[in-house]
Design a protein around this motif. Structure first.
Motif, PDB file in Angstrom:
ATOM      1  N   LEU A   5      -6.438  51.025  37.740  1.00 51.08           N
ATOM      2  CA  LEU A   5      -6.543  52.169  37.561  1.00 51.08           C
ATOM      3  C   LEU A   5      -7.031  52.373  35.629  1.00 51.08           C
ATOM      4  N   ARG A   6      -6.019  52.227  35.243  1.00 48.58           N
ATOM      5  CA  ARG A   6      -5.955  52.198  33.331  1.00 48.58           C
ATOM      6  C   ARG A   6      -7.692  50.558  33.697  1.00 48.58           C
ATOM      7  N   THR A   7      -7.662  49.744  34.005  1.00 51.52           N
ATOM      8  CA  THR A   7      -9.006  48.736  34.786  1.00 51.52           C
ATOM      9  C   THR A   7     -10.200  49.366  34.650  1.00 51.52           C
ATOM     10  N   LEU A   8     -10.063  50.072  35.759  1.00 50.52           N
ATOM     11  CA  LEU A   8     -10.930  51.599  36.153  1.00 50.52           C
ATOM     12  C   LEU A   8     -11.382  51.904  35.192  1.00 50.52           C
ATOM     13  N   LEU A   9     -10.363  53.007  34.334  1.00 46.04           N
ATOM     14  CA  LEU A   9     -10.397  53.492  33.129  1.00 46.04           C
ATOM     15  C   LEU A   9     -11.711  52.614  31.856  1.00 46.04           C
ATOM     16  N   THR A  10     -10.406  51.737  31.535  1.00 44.30           N
ATOM     17  CA  THR A  10     -11.649  50.853  30.915  1.00 44.30           C
ATOM     18  C   THR A  10     -12.492  50.475  30.739  1.00 44.30           C
ATOM     19  N   ARG A  15     -18.385  50.917  28.994  1.00 51.56           N
ATOM     20  CA  ARG A  15     -19.614  51.595  29.742  1.00 51.56           C
ATOM     21  C   ARG A  15     -19.986  52.462  29.112  1.00 51.56           C
ATOM     22  N   ALA A  16     -19.731  53.383  29.001  1.00 51.52           N
ATOM     23  CA  ALA A  16     -19.699  54.684  28.554  1.00 51.52           C
ATOM     24  C   ALA A  16     -20.168  54.579  26.918  1.00 51.52           C
ATOM     25  N   HIS A  17     -18.957  53.701  25.943  1.00 52.45           N
ATOM     26  CA  HIS A  17     -19.223  53.463  24.700  1.00 52.45           C
ATOM     27  C   HIS A  17     -20.898  53.155  24.894  1.00 52.45           C
ATOM     28  N   VAL A  18     -20.957  51.792  25.508  1.00 52.72           N
ATOM     29  CA  VAL A  18     -23.097  50.639  25.515  1.00 52.72           C
ATOM     30  C   VAL A  18     -23.758  51.887  25.408  1.00 52.72           C
ATOM     31  N   ARG A  19     -24.200  53.020  26.519  1.00 56.83           N
ATOM     32  CA  ARG A  19     -24.739  53.928  26.853  1.00 56.83           C
ATOM     33  C   ARG A  19     -25.265  55.014  25.358  1.00 56.83           C
ATOM     34  N   ALA A  53       0.190  41.135  29.274  1.00 59.79           N
ATOM     35  CA  ALA A  53      -0.781  39.616  29.747  1.00 59.79           C
ATOM     36  C   ALA A  53      -2.050  40.527  30.567  1.00 59.79           C
ATOM     37  N   SER A  54      -1.069  41.547  31.624  1.00 64.60           N
ATOM     38  CA  SER A  54      -1.788  42.394  32.035  1.00 64.60           C
ATOM     39  C   SER A  54      -2.707  43.129  31.345  1.00 64.60           C
ATOM     40  N   LEU A  55      -2.093  43.291  30.896  1.00 63.21           N
ATOM     41  CA  LEU A  55      -2.756  44.772  29.515  1.00 63.21           C
ATOM     42  C   LEU A  55      -3.531  43.957  28.741  1.00 63.21           C
ATOM     43  N   PHE A  56      -3.376  42.950  28.179  1.00 62.75           N
ATOM     44  CA  PHE A  56      -4.628  42.272  27.910  1.00 62.75           C
ATOM     45  C   PHE A  56      -5.895  42.254  28.403  1.00 62.75           C
ATOM     46  N   ASP A  57      -5.704  42.282  29.503  1.00 58.77           N
ATOM     47  CA  ASP A  57      -6.688  41.428  30.114  1.00 58.77           C
ATOM     48  C   ASP A  57      -7.935  42.827  30.273  1.00 58.77           C
ATOM     49  N   GLY A  59      -7.857  45.083  26.817  1.00 58.48           N
ATOM     50  CA  GLY A  59      -9.101  44.207  26.134  1.00 58.48           C
ATOM     51  C   GLY A  59     -10.063  43.030  26.091  1.00 58.48           C
ATOM     52  N   ARG A  60      -9.526  42.267  26.774  1.00 54.10           N
ATOM     53  CA  ARG A  60     -10.889  41.537  27.185  1.00 54.10           C
ATOM     54  C   ARG A  60     -12.078  42.455  28.330  1.00 54.10           C
ATOM     55  N   PHE A  61     -11.753  42.508  29.125  1.00 56.93           N
ATOM     56  CA  PHE A  61     -12.634  43.456  29.903  1.00 56.93           C
ATOM     57  C   PHE A  61     -13.979  44.405  28.431  1.00 56.93           C
ATOM     58  N   ASP A  62     -13.160  44.863  28.186  1.00 60.75           N
ATOM     59  CA  ASP A  62     -13.442  46.093  26.747  1.00 60.75           C
ATOM     60  C   ASP A  62     -14.221  45.470  26.279  1.00 60.75           C
ATOM     61  N   LEU A  63     -14.500  44.448  25.608  1.00 65.31           N
ATOM     62  CA  LEU A  63     -14.772  43.549  24.795  1.00 65.31           C
ATOM     63  C   LEU A  63     -16.233  42.968  25.723  1.00 65.31           C
ATOM     64  N   LEU A  64     -16.085  42.295  26.220  1.00 64.34           N
ATOM     65  CA  LEU A  64     -17.025  41.716  27.259  1.00 64.34           C
ATOM     66  C   LEU A  64     -18.506  42.711  27.286  1.00 64.34           C
ATOM     67  N   ILE A  65     -17.248  44.173  27.990  1.00 65.27           N
ATOM     68  CA  ILE A  65     -18.956  44.912  28.232  1.00 65.27           C
ATOM     69  C   ILE A  65     -19.213  45.995  27.316  1.00 65.27           C
ATOM     70  N   ARG A  66     -18.388  45.534  25.995  1.00 65.74           N
ATOM     71  CA  ARG A  66     -19.005  46.372  24.780  1.00 65.74           C
ATOM     72  C   ARG A  66     -20.381  45.543  23.920  1.00 65.74           C
ATOM     73  N   THR A  67     -19.786  43.512  24.274  1.00 65.84           N
ATOM     74  CA  THR A  67     -20.612  42.857  23.750  1.00 65.84           C
ATOM     75  C   THR A  67     -22.176  42.566  24.578  1.00 65.84           C
ATOM     76  N   GLY A  68     -21.847  43.506  26.068  1.00 64.60           N
ATOM     77  CA  GLY A  68     -22.750  42.240  26.684  1.00 64.60           C
ATOM     78  C   GLY A  68     -23.073  41.381  27.453  1.00 64.60           C
ATOM     79  N   ILE A  69     -21.670  40.306  27.172  1.00 65.24           N
ATOM     80  CA  ILE A  69     -21.588  39.486  27.375  1.00 65.24           C
ATOM     81  C   ILE A  69     -21.239  39.736  29.120  1.00 65.24           C
ATOM     82  N   LEU A  70     -20.011  40.064  29.234  1.00 61.53           N
ATOM     83  CA  LEU A  70     -20.219  40.846  30.882  1.00 61.53           C
ATOM     84  C   LEU A  70     -21.481  40.937  30.997  1.00 61.53           C
ATOM     85  N   GLN A  71     -22.128  41.398  31.391  1.00 60.35           N
ATOM     86  CA  GLN A  71     -23.215  41.794  32.144  1.00 60.35           C
ATOM     87  C   GLN A  71     -24.307  40.315  32.139  1.00 60.35           C
TER      88      GLN A  71
END
Length: 186
Positions: A5-10, A15-19, A53-57, A59-71
């Motif tokens: 749930l936290r992952t989906l919310l993150t 993505r909303a931040h990027v938009r 470690a699970s919660l730091f993931d 942070g990785r999702f958030d940063l990769l999405i906000r920088t466009g790297i994940l896309q």
């Protein structure tokens, strides 16, 4: 389940931040605000060391999405894996305590990119994790870093690693997946 749930919310928030605000530069410090939940707590009443470690993931999702790297990774059929990590704890996070996960790209060597995660309360570091990541192709094989930076349309402008990080990576490396790695206890 609460990490899902936290992952989906993150992901949704990033993505909303990027938009709303557009992509952020890769050297941005990502921040995800959380609260320690009952499912994060161990028998001693503070956040379980494995939960960090699970919660730091997140942070990785958030940063990769906000920088466009994940896309770009998704378009290319690439994904990142943690090759090694180390975490240092300074203070405990207690039940219901608010904290922020701060995440930043830190540098790279010839094979891996390094990222730092921190659990921060009121500007004070409670725990810090260094992560060494490799990038793989879904079709098989490793993504060379020069190809990665070219795909990102960015120069290789990550800072140099501190010498201790290079020594740590060498000292903690396991044999290649093509080499034998028997479990022998001496």
């Amino acid at each position: 389940m609460n990490v899902w749930l936290r992952t989906l919310l993150t992901i949704w928030r990033a993505r909303a931040h990027v938009r709303r605000r557009g992509l952020r530069p890769p050297m941005t410090i990502g921040r995800v605000r959380l609260r320690t939940l009952p499912t994060d707590i161990d028998l001693l009443g503070h956040m379980n060391n494995g939960r960090y470690a699970s919660l730091f993931d997140l942070g990785r999702f958030d940063l990769l999405i906000r920088t466009g790297i994940l896309q770009i990774f998704q378009q290319k059929g690439w994904y990142g894996v943690v090759a090694s990590s180390t975490i240092t704890f300074r203070k405990s996070l207690n039940l219901w305590q608010r904290f922020t996960i701060e995440t930043r790209l830190h540098g790279h060597d010839d094979k891996s990119v390094y990222m730092v995660h921190r659990a921060v309360v009121d500007g004070e570091v409670y725990a810090e994790m260094l992560v060494r990541s490799r990038f793989l192709r879904r079709s098989g094989g490793i993504v060379p870093l020069d190809e990665l930076f070219e795909a990102l349309g960015r120069p290789d402008d990550l800072p140099e690693l501190e010498p201790w990080m290079t020594e740590w990576a060498t000292a903690t490396a396991l044999p290649s997946t093509r080499a034998a790695a028997p479990s022998v206890w001496e």
